[in-house]
Design an enzyme around this catalytic site. Structure first.
Site, short mmCIF file in Angstrom:
data_model
loop_
_atom_site.label_atom_id
_atom_site.label_comp_id
_atom_site.label_asym_id
_atom_site.label_seq_id
_atom_site.Cartn_x
_atom_site.Cartn_y
_atom_site.Cartn_z
N GLY A 115 38.17 44.80 38.07
CA GLY A 115 39.42 44.50 37.38
C GLY A 115 40.42 43.84 38.33
O GLY A 115 40.31 43.97 39.55
N CYS A 116 41.38 43.15 37.77
CA CYS A 116 42.34 42.41 38.60
C CYS A 116 43.20 43.35 39.45
O CYS A 116 43.31 43.18 40.68
CB CYS A 116 43.21 41.50 37.73
SG CYS A 116 44.06 42.33 36.36
N HIS A 117 43.84 44.35 38.82
CA HIS A 117 44.65 45.29 39.58
C HIS A 117 43.78 46.03 40.59
O HIS A 117 44.18 46.25 41.73
CB HIS A 117 45.30 46.33 38.65
CG HIS A 117 46.16 45.76 37.57
ND1 HIS A 117 47.37 45.14 37.81
CD2 HIS A 117 45.98 45.73 36.22
CE1 HIS A 117 47.89 44.76 36.66
NE2 HIS A 117 47.08 45.11 35.69
N ALA A 118 42.60 46.42 40.14
CA ALA A 118 41.70 47.20 41.00
C ALA A 118 41.27 46.40 42.21
O ALA A 118 41.20 46.94 43.33
CB ALA A 118 40.49 47.66 40.20
N SER A 119 40.95 45.13 42.03
CA SER A 119 40.54 44.30 43.17
C SER A 119 41.60 44.32 44.26
O SER A 119 41.29 44.52 45.44
CB SER A 119 40.28 42.86 42.72
OG SER A 119 39.14 42.77 41.91
#
Length: 313
Positions: A115-119
């Protein structure tokens, strides 16, 4: 050699961007589904099984259904949904995560796109955990500000219609403290406690920055901002898509404001450490549609196929 690629969910934001990346490549044949057959399970199954690589750009439930359609052992699935990011047997599609991650991606036929936030969160904190600077039991918080494209077609239309004054100001969300990226944020940093995480959507199309504030007293005794920055630099030495910026980045401090959109239209991640004698801010910046979604998926495909990792990016 030409590889056959199918994008299941090609009309969504992530699918469209993947197709843009692939359009300029001569080594890829993109398999297309007729518009009137997009919901035809048999036709989707045929194309999924005909592909060397199939991207799933679908909601979680639909991604699980699509994965179950695969009978060809040679088809590699790269799932952009949340469905498989912590599922055993699925490689996490973040090559820079740790030593050996590229080997896992290369060997896998099931790859879960981060995921974007997770990355951004994982790239900011995994090196600190691995270096022993931040304990696995640490209680941390994080704030992410992102462009509205991360919300998909409905949110994009809402913002681009204009006229709604409440959209002009930043909007914190996921206030129930159960954001869908939390499991992968824990699993792939090694943290045992979920971070207190607050994402914020802003009135700009794309760009994302996750900020993790830490007291130095939370870190290993004697840790300095310099050591935090050095841990990031050592972890990502030689990584073409990750820049570890100078400590207390002079350009950012001179301007007085952080530019969330400076990685837009790249597959790059910029990592920053700002620190005082008692506190630090670790910030990771990326394009939420690039390294935060479609770019990461294409990068994982390149790794899996043994191609130049930056091909098409």
């Amino acid at each position: 050699m030409s590889f056959k690629v199918f994008v299941d969910g090609q009309e969504g934001t992530t699918g469209l961007r993947i197709n843009e990346y692939l359009a300029a490549r001569s080594d890829v044949e993109v398999l297309r589904i007729d518009a009137d057959k997009r919901k035809d399970a048999a036709e989707r199954a045929r194309l999924l099984n005909a592909a060397d690589v199939a991207f799933l750009c679908l909601p979680d439930a639909a991604s699980r259904e699509a994965a179950a359609m695969i009978s060809n052992p040679k088809t590699c699935l790269i799932d952009a949904s949340t469905a498989h990011r912590t599922v055993p047997g699925w490689a996490f599609g973040l090559p820079e995560l740790a030593a050996g991650q590229r080997d896992k991606i290369r060997a896998a036929k099931r790859i879960a796109n981060p995921g974007c936030h997770a990355s951004a969160f994982i790239l900011a904190l995994r090196p600190l955990v691995d270096a022993g600077l931040l304990g696995a039991e640490a209680l941390v918080s994080a704030t992410s500000i992102t462009g509205y494209s991360g919300g998909g077609k409905a949110m994009i239309a809402q913002y681009e219609a204009g006229g709604d004054q409440k959209l002009k100001s930043p909007r914190p969300y996921a206030l129930g403290l159960a954001h869908k990226h939390l499991p992968e944020m824990m699993a792939h940093t090694g943290l045992r406690n979920a971070p207190v995480f607050m994402p914020i959507v802003g009135d700009f199309y794309k760009g994302l920055a996750v900020t993790v504030p830490l007291h130095l007293s939370q870190l290993r005794a004697g840790t300095t901002p310099e050591q935090v920055r050095e841990a990031l630099a050592a972890h990502y030495a030689g990584e073409r898509f990750i820049r570890v910026m100078p400590l207390r980045d002079a350009e950012t401090l001179a301007e007085g404001f952080f530019d969330v959109q400076a990685c837009n239209d790249t597959n790059r991640v910029d990592l920053f450490v700002f620190g005082s004698e008692t506190q630090i801010l670790v910030i990771a910046r990326l394009d939420n549609l690039g390294k935060g979604a479609s770019g990461a998926a294409v990068q994982a495909m390149n790794v899996h196929l043994g191609l130049d990792e930056g091909l098409g990016l």
